[in-house]
Design an enzyme around this catalytic site. Structure first.
Site, short mmCIF file in Angstrom:
data_model
loop_
_atom_site.label_atom_id
_atom_site.label_comp_id
_atom_site.label_asym_id
_atom_site.label_seq_id
_atom_site.Cartn_x
_atom_site.Cartn_y
_atom_site.Cartn_z
N TRP A 111 -4.36 29.64 -2.11
CA TRP A 111 -4.97 28.39 -2.58
C TRP A 111 -5.02 27.33 -1.49
O TRP A 111 -6.02 26.62 -1.34
CB TRP A 111 -4.26 27.85 -3.82
CG TRP A 111 -4.56 28.67 -5.05
CD1 TRP A 111 -3.67 29.43 -5.75
CD2 TRP A 111 -5.82 28.83 -5.69
NE1 TRP A 111 -4.31 30.06 -6.79
CE2 TRP A 111 -5.63 29.71 -6.78
CE3 TRP A 111 -7.12 28.33 -5.46
CZ2 TRP A 111 -6.67 30.10 -7.64
CZ3 TRP A 111 -8.15 28.72 -6.31
CH2 TRP A 111 -7.91 29.58 -7.38
N ASP A 157 -0.92 20.00 -4.03
CA ASP A 157 -1.44 20.81 -5.13
C ASP A 157 -0.23 21.38 -5.88
O ASP A 157 0.48 22.24 -5.35
CB ASP A 157 -2.32 21.94 -4.58
CG ASP A 157 -2.88 22.84 -5.67
OD1 ASP A 157 -2.52 22.66 -6.85
OD2 ASP A 157 -3.69 23.74 -5.33
N LYS A 179 -2.06 26.03 -16.28
CA LYS A 179 -0.83 26.79 -16.01
C LYS A 179 0.32 26.24 -16.85
O LYS A 179 0.80 26.90 -17.74
CB LYS A 179 -0.49 26.74 -14.52
CG LYS A 179 -1.25 27.74 -13.66
CD LYS A 179 -2.64 27.31 -13.29
CE LYS A 179 -3.43 28.38 -12.59
NZ LYS A 179 -4.02 27.97 -11.32
C1 PLP Z 1 -5.02 27.92 -10.43
C2 PLP Z 1 -4.87 27.18 -9.16
C3 PLP Z 1 -5.94 26.55 -8.53
C4 PLP Z 1 -7.35 26.64 -9.06
O1 PLP Z 1 -7.51 25.91 -10.18
P1 PLP Z 1 -8.96 25.72 -10.86
O2 PLP Z 1 -8.60 24.86 -12.02
O3 PLP Z 1 -9.47 27.07 -11.21
O4 PLP Z 1 -9.83 25.03 -9.88
C5 PLP Z 1 -5.69 25.85 -7.37
N1 PLP Z 1 -4.47 25.76 -6.86
C6 PLP Z 1 -3.41 26.37 -7.42
C7 PLP Z 1 -2.05 26.25 -6.80
C8 PLP Z 1 -3.58 27.09 -8.59
O5 PLP Z 1 -2.52 27.69 -9.17
#
Ligand code: PLP
Length: 358
Positions: free
Chosen positions: A101, A171, A195
């Site tokens: 990511w 993030d 999540k």
């Molecule tokens: C799931 C995830 C994403 C992507 O999220 P979207 O909502 O599909 O854009 C980005 N970064 C991390 C760490 C994730 O777990």
């Protein structure tokens, strides 16, 4: 209902109590005769729903006064371009690459000039996150970006992340609310909801208020953090039902005892699974022990021909979503806040049985 456990990385399992409460309120919220889905986001019925969600999130994170909470859309990945649009302002920024990511976040930043890599663990296949002391950034960077927990690779940073002078943009999609954090170490925190927070379609962004003044003038209003902040995340219709469910999840966490209590359970669950993996050479996790994710446990089988058989048998035993991410394969058990300890015990029992019969 038969007992099933969902180990998907996201959208992911939600607390049963939250789903039952949402079900009981689905047709009539609090005597209004309306479903939350049907309410005007600007109406008096909806106002307490979003206000309480925000208040409870602030309580859980012990949010300092000078931080704003935004309820946005477009998923975490949309922030990959919103971050440079809102912060870069013709300056430079540095990106730490510790997995799938954060690599993608850096790639998405490249159309904006001035971004570069601060550190990367790609050459060792993301088996260890680059040590904070090795991050190379510039003193006048607009920000440093990193990912606290790499959902695909199963790599998480623990301990203090404290950098002076340059704001950290983080993030936290797959680890937010899994343990206490010191928000004051960060300039911006963002997370897709699907999540640990609620349904897909909602993105939470927490921003220190002095960072709201750097947006590029060409930034459209829906993508401009400051404009969203001035409009209480309602420059257009927000993900109103997602915010309601997120609010129920925040209530659930507060009743659980907050983040220190959920962290205890998350440690217990992840230790139980890693200890079992380490006790055999049938299953392998090769992430450095200091970075093993408590939320996403990645593993393989010594003979990878057995993986599809493992997945089939798992489903027969009520264990779903264990397939690894499509780019790295293997297996992955996502054990977010809402996964009960019994789910992890059931997984380990199945893993033992599969090992003994293969
Ligand atoms: C799931 C995830 C994403 C992507 O999220 P979207 O909502 O599909 O854009 C980005 N970064 C991390 C760490 C994730 O777990």
């Amino acid at each position: 209902m038969s007992c099933k456990f969902n180990f998907s990385a996201g959208p992911a399992t939600l607390p049963k109590e939250v789903l039952i409460k949402a079900q009981s309120e689905l047709l009539d919220w609090n005597g209004t005769g309306m479903s939350v889905m049907e309410m005007s986001h600007r109406g008096k019925e909806y106002a307490p729903i979003i206000q309480n969600a925000e208040l409870n999130l602030k309580k859980l994170l012990n949010l300092p006064e000078n931080y704003k909470v935004l309820f946005l859309q477009g998923g975490a990945v949309t922030q990959n371009f919103m971050i440079p649009m809102n912060l870069l302002n013709k300056r430079t920024a540095s990106y730490v690459i510790s997995g799938y990511w954060s690599k993608r976040t850096f790639i998405d930043s490249q159309p904006f000039s001035g971004t570069s890599i601060a550190a990367s663990s790609e050459s060792i296949n993301f088996t260890k996150a680059p040590n904070i002391d090795s991050w190379k950034y510039k003193k006048d960077d607009a920000y440093i970006h990193f990912c606290l927990n790499e959902t695909v690779n199963g790599v998480e940073y623990f301990g203090d992340i404290n950098i002076k002078n340059v704001p950290i943009v983080c993030d936290m999609s797959s680890t937010i609310l899994s343990r206490p954090i010191d928000v004051s170490n960060y300039g911006v925190i963002y997370a897709g909801a699907q999540k640990n927070i609620g349904p897909a379609g909602l993105t939470i962004l927490i921003v220190r208020d002095d960072l709201l003044d750097f947006a590029d003038k060409k930034t459209p209003s829906t993508l401009n953090w400051k404009i969203q902040s001035e409009n209480n995340s309602m420059i257009n219709t927000p993900a109103s039902y997602g915010i309601y469910i997120a609010g129920l999840v925040f209530d659930w966490l507060l009743q659980y005892g907050g983040l220190a209590s959920i962290e205890k359970n998350n440690l217990k669950k992840s230790n139980y699974l890693y200890d079992f993996i380490d006790s055999t050479d049938f299953y392998i996790n090769n992430i450095d022990k200091i970075n093993r994710s408590r939320m996403n446990v990645t593993f393989t089988i010594h003979n990878d021909q057995l993986i599809s058989k493992f997945l089939l048998g798992a489903e027969k035993n009520g264990l779903f979503g264990l397939k690894g991410h499509r780019v790295i394969g293997g297996l992955r058990a996502s054990i977010y806040n809402a996964m009960p300890h019994e789910g992890v015990v059931a997984l380990v029992e199945y893993m033992k049985e599969f090992k003994n019969t293969h």
